[in-house]
Design a protein around this motif. Structure first.
Motif, PDB file in Angstrom:
ATOM      1  N   LEU A 167       0.936  -1.210  -0.009  1.00 40.27           N
ATOM      2  CA  LEU A 167      -0.100  -0.113   0.098  1.00 40.27           C
ATOM      3  C   LEU A 167       0.866   1.413   0.010  1.00 40.27           C
ATOM      4  CD1 LEU A 167      -2.822  -1.024   2.555  1.00 40.27           C
ATOM      5  CD2 LEU A 167      -3.077  -0.645   0.105  1.00 40.27           C
ATOM      6  N   ILE A 168       2.050   1.289   0.658  1.00 39.70           N
ATOM      7  CA  ILE A 168       2.854   2.412   0.830  1.00 39.70           C
ATOM      8  C   ILE A 168       3.463   2.568  -0.500  1.00 39.70           C
ATOM      9  CG2 ILE A 168       4.695   3.204   1.996  1.00 39.70           C
ATOM     10  CD1 ILE A 168       4.000   1.730   4.409  1.00 39.70           C
ATOM     11  N   GLU A 169       3.907   1.332  -1.069  1.00 40.70           N
ATOM     12  CA  GLU A 169       4.576   1.539  -2.470  1.00 40.70           C
ATOM     13  C   GLU A 169       3.544   2.198  -3.543  1.00 40.70           C
ATOM     14  OE1 GLU A 169       6.853  -1.523  -5.410  1.00 40.70           O
ATOM     15  OE2 GLU A 169       6.274  -1.970  -3.663  1.00 40.70           O
ATOM     16  N   LEU A 170       2.378   1.611  -3.181  1.00 38.20           N
ATOM     17  CA  LEU A 170       1.447   2.057  -4.450  1.00 38.20           C
ATOM     18  C   LEU A 170       0.793   3.438  -4.278  1.00 38.20           C
ATOM     19  CD1 LEU A 170      -0.475  -1.310  -4.633  1.00 38.20           C
ATOM     20  CD2 LEU A 170       1.002  -0.290  -6.339  1.00 38.20           C
ATOM     21  N   LYS A 171       0.687   4.080  -2.991  1.00 37.92           N
ATOM     22  CA  LYS A 171       0.038   5.149  -2.644  1.00 37.92           C
ATOM     23  C   LYS A 171       0.508   6.333  -3.531  1.00 37.92           C
ATOM     24  CE  LYS A 171       0.581   6.797   1.435  1.00 37.92           C
ATOM     25  NZ  LYS A 171       1.152   8.038   1.642  1.00 37.92           N
ATOM     26  N   PRO A 172       1.943   6.692  -3.743  1.00 29.94           N
ATOM     27  CA  PRO A 172       2.087   7.679  -4.492  1.00 29.94           C
ATOM     28  C   PRO A 172       1.373   7.846  -5.897  1.00 29.94           C
ATOM     29  CG  PRO A 172       3.976   7.048  -3.247  1.00 29.94           C
ATOM     30  CD  PRO A 172       2.873   6.123  -3.463  1.00 29.94           C
ATOM     31  N   GLN A 173       1.340   6.722  -6.589  1.00 24.09           N
ATOM     32  CA  GLN A 173       0.579   6.476  -7.935  1.00 24.09           C
ATOM     33  C   GLN A 173      -0.801   6.557  -7.849  1.00 24.09           C
ATOM     34  OE1 GLN A 173       3.201   4.369  -6.864  1.00 24.09           O
ATOM     35  NE2 GLN A 173       4.820   5.859  -7.740  1.00 24.09           N
ATOM     36  N   LYS A 174      -1.364   5.508  -6.974  1.00 22.39           N
ATOM     37  CA  LYS A 174      -2.644   5.139  -7.094  1.00 22.39           C
ATOM     38  C   LYS A 174      -3.385   6.346  -6.268  1.00 22.39           C
ATOM     39  CE  LYS A 174      -2.192   0.967  -9.031  1.00 22.39           C
ATOM     40  NZ  LYS A 174      -2.859   0.827 -10.345  1.00 22.39           N
ATOM     41  N   CYS A 175      -2.948   6.822  -5.187  1.00 22.62           N
ATOM     42  CA  CYS A 175      -3.912   7.789  -4.671  1.00 22.62           C
ATOM     43  C   CYS A 175      -2.915   8.806  -3.965  1.00 22.62           C
ATOM     44  CB  CYS A 175      -4.589   6.898  -3.405  1.00 22.62           C
ATOM     45  SG  CYS A 175      -5.832   7.954  -2.495  1.00 22.62           S
ATOM     46  N   PRO A 176      -2.363   9.558  -4.768  1.00 20.07           N
ATOM     47  CA  PRO A 176      -1.438  10.443  -4.302  1.00 20.07           C
ATOM     48  C   PRO A 176      -1.962  11.794  -3.294  1.00 20.07           C
ATOM     49  CG  PRO A 176      -2.269  11.295  -6.665  1.00 20.07           C
ATOM     50  CD  PRO A 176      -2.707   9.932  -6.187  1.00 20.07           C
ATOM     51  N   HIS A 177      -3.308  11.823  -3.216  1.00 20.12           N
ATOM     52  CA  HIS A 177      -3.875  12.963  -2.314  1.00 20.12           C
ATOM     53  C   HIS A 177      -4.263  12.088  -1.005  1.00 20.12           C
ATOM     54  CE1 HIS A 177      -7.061  10.745  -4.640  1.00 20.12           C
ATOM     55  NE2 HIS A 177      -7.912  10.908  -3.464  1.00 20.12           N
ATOM     56  N   CYS A 178      -3.979  10.777  -0.795  1.00 16.56           N
ATOM     57  CA  CYS A 178      -4.079  10.057   0.305  1.00 16.56           C
ATOM     58  C   CYS A 178      -3.006  10.377   1.570  1.00 16.56           C
ATOM     59  CB  CYS A 178      -3.929   8.594   0.239  1.00 16.56           C
ATOM     60  SG  CYS A 178      -5.696   7.923  -0.609  1.00 16.56           S
ATOM     61  N   TYR A 179      -3.368  10.616   2.515  1.00 19.15           N
ATOM     62  CA  TYR A 179      -2.496  10.873   3.514  1.00 19.15           C
ATOM     63  C   TYR A 179      -1.812   9.832   4.253  1.00 19.15           C
ATOM     64  CZ  TYR A 179      -4.104  16.016   3.742  1.00 19.15           C
ATOM     65  OH  TYR A 179      -4.293  17.094   3.519  1.00 19.15           O
ATOM     66  N   ALA A 180      -2.607   8.491   4.263  1.00 22.77           N
ATOM     67  CA  ALA A 180      -2.062   7.397   5.096  1.00 22.77           C
ATOM     68  C   ALA A 180      -2.422   6.098   4.440  1.00 22.77           C
ATOM     69  CB  ALA A 180      -2.908   7.505   6.393  1.00 22.77           C
ATOM     70  N   ALA A 181      -2.146   5.049   5.019  1.00 24.45           N
ATOM     71  CA  ALA A 181      -2.375   3.878   4.335  1.00 24.45           C
ATOM     72  C   ALA A 181      -2.800   2.926   5.626  1.00 24.45           C
ATOM     73  CB  ALA A 181      -1.144   3.010   3.821  1.00 24.45           C
ATOM     74  N   ASN A 182      -4.282   2.268   5.522  1.00 21.63           N
ATOM     75  CA  ASN A 182      -4.654   1.648   6.709  1.00 21.63           C
ATOM     76  C   ASN A 182      -4.786   0.143   6.434  1.00 21.63           C
ATOM     77  OD1 ASN A 182      -5.897   4.152   7.987  1.00 21.63           O
ATOM     78  ND2 ASN A 182      -6.624   2.681   9.092  1.00 21.63           N
ATOM     79  N   LEU A 183      -4.676  -0.693   7.516  1.00 23.87           N
ATOM     80  CA  LEU A 183      -4.814  -1.955   7.337  1.00 23.87           C
ATOM     81  C   LEU A 183      -6.302  -2.537   7.523  1.00 23.87           C
ATOM     82  CD1 LEU A 183      -1.836  -3.286   9.604  1.00 23.87           C
ATOM     83  CD2 LEU A 183      -1.983  -3.482   7.319  1.00 23.87           C
ATOM     84  N   ALA A 184      -7.327  -1.719   8.135  1.00 23.76           N
ATOM     85  CA  ALA A 184      -8.575  -1.932   8.375  1.00 23.76           C
ATOM     86  C   ALA A 184      -9.575  -0.825   7.963  1.00 23.76           C
ATOM     87  CB  ALA A 184      -8.518  -2.482   9.787  1.00 23.76           C
ATOM     88  N   PRO A 185     -10.622  -1.154   7.691  1.00 22.47           N
ATOM     89  CA  PRO A 185     -11.659  -0.106   7.434  1.00 22.47           C
ATOM     90  C   PRO A 185     -11.931   0.790   8.446  1.00 22.47           C
ATOM     91  CG  PRO A 185     -12.490  -2.410   6.677  1.00 22.47           C
ATOM     92  CD  PRO A 185     -11.474  -2.567   7.515  1.00 22.47           C
ATOM     93  N   CYS A 186     -12.128   1.932   8.059  1.00 17.53           N
ATOM     94  CA  CYS A 186     -12.597   2.830   9.354  1.00 17.53           C
ATOM     95  C   CYS A 186     -13.705   2.414  10.180  1.00 17.53           C
ATOM     96  CB  CYS A 186     -12.922   4.330   8.758  1.00 17.53           C
ATOM     97  SG  CYS A 186     -14.444   4.484   7.711  1.00 17.53           S
ATOM     98  N   ASP A 187     -14.820   1.776   9.633  1.00 12.95           N
ATOM     99  CA  ASP A 187     -15.821   0.886  10.440  1.00 12.95           C
ATOM    100  C   ASP A 187     -15.262  -0.216  11.045  1.00 12.95           C
ATOM    101  OD1 ASP A 187     -17.884  -0.010  11.372  1.00 12.95           O
ATOM    102  OD2 ASP A 187     -19.390   0.649   9.784  1.00 12.95           O
TER     103      ASP A 187
END
Length: 427
Positions: free
Chosen positions: A253-273
């Motif tokens: 997730l950390i590796e993919l975040k810059p390309q897949k979701c550059p506006h994402c602040y974080a990476a989570n292991l679980a849903p917020c709910d």
């Protein structure tokens, strides 16, 4: 003939001297490098023998001399010294992986839960590559013993030296002259500022927010082991069960975040709910940041740290609700996190009693966790060619929520602000 022979001998001697000087230079260079490395190691892992405080980022030694922190008792001082100890298991795991994600596990006093969380971590693929920091809200011997028995990775323990649990007879614990419940300070001639609902502070409750804030400031800016860490740090609590694939999934997730979701602040292991286990889609998910298995980097921490006044003045004893209702909205846009379609961590509690548990939720009863891990959750199950589904509108705490209270006392708010200045030299 003799002259040419002498010239040849001179050349040979000069050549030998040149070789000797070159070899000597290489030897000296190697010695210099080794000496510098040794000095660096000594500097990194040796606390000052005289107890003096450095300028910045000197273990958990406080750098700002102008702080207004509570007068420390013997236990508080001893905990601060313990915080300067080396990580355990350096002999078993002398090096951390280059791309390691530091894991911080923050705990209170629930040994039954901690055993389950630690056992789940021991089964995580890649756990031996990283550093586990365990942050204690005060000192409890049974909790300490559980952590000391960990052998599956490097472990660094830190203890909140200003926890209310450390001060039984004075602030931030219970002071003899403290107002209680809905006391009127003028009539009772007691000390305290009530919250928005008229209730005075409860040390056991405010310790939750104090510990989280102290821990964040200490891990990001105070610990020698983590204050220079440039990557993500994963945060877990003692009632979080971690799947075997969690660490590898998080790295993906950390590796993919810059390309897949550059506006994402974080990476989570679980849903917020916390009641959900994921959608099961073949897609990554972007949603609001949850409080189970969340990770972010130093850039995000700097944004959070700059909102110290908002965090410390919001009248809610919950750190997460404070973040959702006042800190994140102040960033000026949605605060998304990236996660997979299947959870890699779950929040558990006592069966039938824990708030927010659904019929499919994990629970603990008689020391045994009621949870089965599917085979698909034992190996990395995130694909790099997936797209991203964005939850643009989600329910939950939003800007404008006034808070549940419990955080109205001026003393708590001031201590919170002091924590934000601990490791920054005063100007």
């Amino acid at each position: 003939m003799a002259a040419s022979h002498r010239k040849a001998r001179v050349r040979d001697v000069a050549f030998c001297r040149l070789i000797f000087i070159g070899v000597l230079g290489v030897v000296l260079l190697v010695l210099l490098i080794r000496t510098k490395t040794f000095i660096d190691l000594v500097s990194r892992y040796s606390p000052d023998t005289d107890g003096s405080v450095g300028l910045t980022h000197n273990y958990t030694s406080v750098s700002n001399k102008n702080l207004k922190l509570p007068r420390q008792n013997e236990l508080s001082i001893s905990l601060e010294k313990r915080n300067q100890m080396l990580p355990r298991n350096l002999d078993l795991y002398p090096r951390l992986a280059k791309n390691h994600v530091v894991i911080v596990l923050y705990v209170h006093n629930r040994p039954q839960y901690l055993r389950v969380a630690v056992d789940s971590l021991s089964r995580v693929e890649g756990i031996s590559e990283t550093l586990l920091v365990v942050s204690h809200d005060g000192y409890f011997e049974e909790m300490n013993k559980i952590v000391e028995d960990i052998k599956f990775c490097q472990v660094k323990q830190i203890f909140a030296p200003y926890s209310p649990h450390v001060f039984p007879n004075s602030f931030p614990g219970v002071s003899p002259n403290d107002c209680k419940d809905k006391d009127d300070p003028a009539k009772k001639k007691c000390e305290g500022t009530p919250d928005q609902y008229g209730n005075h502070r409860s040390p056991k409750i405010v310790s939750l927010k104090h510990h989280w804030w102290w821990m964040m400031n200490t891990v990001w800016d105070g610990l020698k082991e983590t204050s220079q860490h440039s990557g993500h740090i994963l945060f877990l609590e003692e009632d979080h069960f971690i799947y075997p694939n969690a660490y590898r999934n998080l790295q993906l997730l950390i590796e993919l975040k810059p390309q897949k979701c550059p506006h994402c602040y974080a990476a989570n292991l679980a849903p917020c709910d916390v009641k959900l286990r994921g959608e099961g889609w073949e897609s990554l998910i972007a949603e609001r940041m949850g409080n189970v298995g969340y990770s972010f980097n130093r850039t995000v921490w700097r944004k959070i740290h700059r909102k110290a006044r908002e965090f410390c003045s919001f009248d809610d004893y919950n750190w997460d609700i404070t973040m959702w209702a006042t800190v994140f909205p102040s960033f000026g846009g949605p605060v998304y996190t990236l996660r997979g379609p299947r959870t890699s961590a779950v929040h558990f509690g006592k069966c039938g009693l824990h708030q927010g548990q659904g019929e499919n939720a994990a629970c603990i009863d008689n020391g045994v966790l009621n949870l089965e891990v599917a085979e698909v959750d034992r190996v990395p199950n995130i694909k790099s060619d997936w797209g991203v589904y964005v939850y643009e509108h989600q329910s939950g705490y939003q800007a404008g929520f006034r808070g549940w209270g419990g955080w109205g006392d001026i003393r708590d708010r001031q201590l919170c602000l002091e924590f934000a200045k601990m490791y920054w030299a005063s100007g």
